[in-house]
Design a protein around this motif. Structure first.
Motif, short mmCIF file in Angstrom:
data_model
loop_
_atom_site.label_atom_id
_atom_site.label_comp_id
_atom_site.label_asym_id
_atom_site.label_seq_id
_atom_site.Cartn_x
_atom_site.Cartn_y
_atom_site.Cartn_z
N SER A 53 0.75 -1.14 -0.10
CA SER A 53 0.13 0.03 -0.02
C SER A 53 0.96 1.17 -0.15
N ASP A 54 2.06 1.00 0.16
CA ASP A 54 3.21 2.02 0.04
C ASP A 54 3.82 2.22 -1.17
N SER A 55 4.36 3.59 -1.42
CA SER A 55 5.21 3.55 -2.72
C SER A 55 6.75 3.21 -2.47
N ILE A 56 7.18 2.33 -3.01
CA ILE A 56 8.44 1.60 -2.62
C ILE A 56 9.44 2.08 -3.78
N ASN A 57 10.70 2.18 -3.55
CA ASN A 57 11.94 2.06 -4.30
C ASN A 57 12.55 0.67 -4.35
N HIS A 58 12.48 0.17 -5.38
CA HIS A 58 12.55 -1.15 -5.71
C HIS A 58 13.69 -1.46 -6.64
N TYR A 59 14.77 -2.09 -6.13
CA TYR A 59 15.81 -2.41 -7.14
C TYR A 59 16.57 -3.63 -6.56
N HIS A 60 17.62 -4.01 -7.52
CA HIS A 60 17.96 -5.60 -7.37
C HIS A 60 19.67 -5.78 -7.38
N PRO A 61 20.15 -5.52 -6.44
CA PRO A 61 21.58 -5.68 -6.18
C PRO A 61 21.84 -7.23 -6.07
N TRP A 62 23.06 -7.82 -6.33
CA TRP A 62 23.55 -9.13 -6.19
C TRP A 62 24.35 -9.47 -4.94
N LEU A 63 24.46 -10.64 -4.26
CA LEU A 63 25.27 -11.00 -3.51
C LEU A 63 25.78 -12.37 -3.71
N PHE A 64 27.06 -12.85 -3.75
CA PHE A 64 27.71 -13.96 -4.03
C PHE A 64 28.75 -14.14 -2.79
N ILE A 65 28.66 -15.47 -2.39
CA ILE A 65 29.62 -15.72 -1.22
C ILE A 65 30.22 -16.94 -1.66
N GLU A 66 31.83 -16.90 -1.44
CA GLU A 66 32.63 -18.03 -1.67
C GLU A 66 33.39 -18.61 -0.24
N ILE A 67 33.40 -19.66 -0.06
CA ILE A 67 33.89 -20.24 1.08
C ILE A 67 35.40 -21.12 0.40
N ASN A 68 36.39 -20.85 0.56
CA ASN A 68 37.44 -21.60 0.23
C ASN A 68 37.27 -21.91 -1.62
N ASN A 70 34.48 -22.19 -3.15
CA ASN A 70 33.01 -22.94 -3.21
C ASN A 70 31.94 -22.03 -3.02
N ALA A 71 31.17 -21.82 -4.16
CA ALA A 71 30.05 -20.96 -3.67
C ALA A 71 29.20 -21.31 -2.75
N VAL A 72 28.50 -20.41 -2.11
CA VAL A 72 27.65 -20.72 -1.05
C VAL A 72 26.12 -20.41 -1.50
N ILE A 186 31.84 -11.68 -1.61
CA ILE A 186 32.43 -11.95 -0.19
C ILE A 186 33.13 -13.29 -0.35
N GLU A 187 34.30 -13.28 -0.20
CA GLU A 187 35.00 -14.67 -0.21
C GLU A 187 35.90 -14.69 1.04
N TYR A 188 35.83 -15.85 1.56
CA TYR A 188 36.66 -16.49 2.73
C TYR A 188 37.73 -17.49 2.07
N LYS A 189 38.85 -17.01 2.28
CA LYS A 189 39.95 -17.79 1.33
C LYS A 189 41.20 -17.80 2.01
N SER A 190 42.29 -18.63 1.51
CA SER A 190 43.64 -18.67 1.99
C SER A 190 44.16 -17.42 1.75
N LYS A 191 44.98 -16.82 2.44
CA LYS A 191 45.93 -15.72 2.22
C LYS A 191 46.67 -16.07 1.14
N GLU A 192 46.99 -15.11 0.12
CA GLU A 192 47.57 -15.23 -1.02
C GLU A 192 49.02 -14.69 -0.64
#
Ligand code: CA
Length: 193
Positions: A53-68, A70-72, A186-192
Motif C-alpha cells: 500500500s506504500d510507494s516503494i523504491n525497488h531495485y536488485h543488487p546481487w550477493l555472492f559468497i565463496e568459502i575456500n 566454493n559458492a555458497v 564476499i570470499e573467505y579464502k587462503s591468504k595469497e
C-alpha cells in the motif's frame, strides 16, 4: 501607603525574577531535549515490514559468497515470512537481492542488513561460520554490474564490509537506484602470499 507600594513593587520584582529563572530552566531542559546527546532514529531493518500500500523504491543488487573457492547458496525467501517481508530479501536462490524501501520509512540498506535478516554472521573477522585466522582472510569485492562480475572486470576491493550501502539514490539519472545490478562478492579464502 508608600511602604506598602514599595513592598508590593519589591514582591512583584521577586516574582518577575522567579518567572525569569524558571523560564531559563525550562528553556534549558527543552534545549537539552532537542540538542542533547545524538541518537540514531532511522528505522532498523527488523522494525519495518514492506507493504504494497506504500510507494516503494525497488531495485536488485546481487550477493555472492565463496568459502575456500566454493559458492555458497543463498536460500530463497530470506526475509520473507508470514508476518513480515523485510526491506531486503530474496525470492530466488541465485543471489539476487530485492531491496524495497518504503517511502514512509526511508532507509539506507547495507550488506549487514541482509545478514541480519538472514540471521547469519558477517563482519571483517567472520563470514558465516568461518573465522579469519593466520592463514585465511575475508575479501569483499564490489562490481558495478553483474556483467562485470561474470567477466571479472571493474571489481573494487572494499573494506566497508557490512557497512557497504546498496545505494538507493539515482545519481546517474537512469531512472533506477544506482545500487541496482551491483554485485557484492564476499570470499573467505587462503591468504595469497
Ligand atoms: Ca541510477
Amino acid at each position: 501607603m508608600v511602604g506598602e507600594d514599595a513592598a508590593a513593587a519589591a514582591g512583584g520584582g521577586l516574582m518577575k525574577w522567579l518567572l525569569l529563572l524558571s523560564g531559563i530552566a525550562l528553556v534549558s531542559i527543552t534545549a537539552y531535549g532537542i540538542y542533547g546527546p545524538e541518537t540514531d532514529t532511522s528505522p532498523k531493518i527488523l522494525d519495518v515490514c514492506v507493504t504494497h500500500s506504500d510507494s516503494i523504491n525497488h531495485y536488485h543488487p546481487w550477493l555472492f559468497i565463496e568459502i575456500n573457492g566454493n559458492a555458497v547458496n543463498i536460500p530463497t525467501d530470506v526475509g520473507v515470512t508470514q508476518e513480515c517481508m523485510y526491506a531486503i530479501h530474496t525470492h530466488s536462490g541465485d543471489g539476487k537481492l530485492h531491496v524495497e524501501i518504503p517511502s514512509s520509512n526511508p532507509m539506507k540498506i547495507k550488506v549487514s542488513d541482509f545478514f541480519t535478516v538472514w540471521d547469519k554472521e558477517f563482519n571483517e573477522n567472520q563470514l558465516l561460520d568461518y573465522t579469519v585466522d593466520e592463514d585465511h582472510e575475508i575479501v569483499m569485492t564490489v562490481f558495478p554490474t553483474k556483467e562485470d562480475y561474470m567477466n571479472g572486470t571493474n571489481g573494487v576491493i572494499s573494506t566497508d564490509f557490512g557497512n557497504h550501502v546498496f545505494s538507493s539514490v539515482d545519481a546517474d539519472g537512469d531512472g533506477i537506484a544506482d545500487g541496482d545490478d551491483t554485485v557484492v562478492l564476499i570470499e573467505y579464502k587462503s591468504k595469497e602470499n
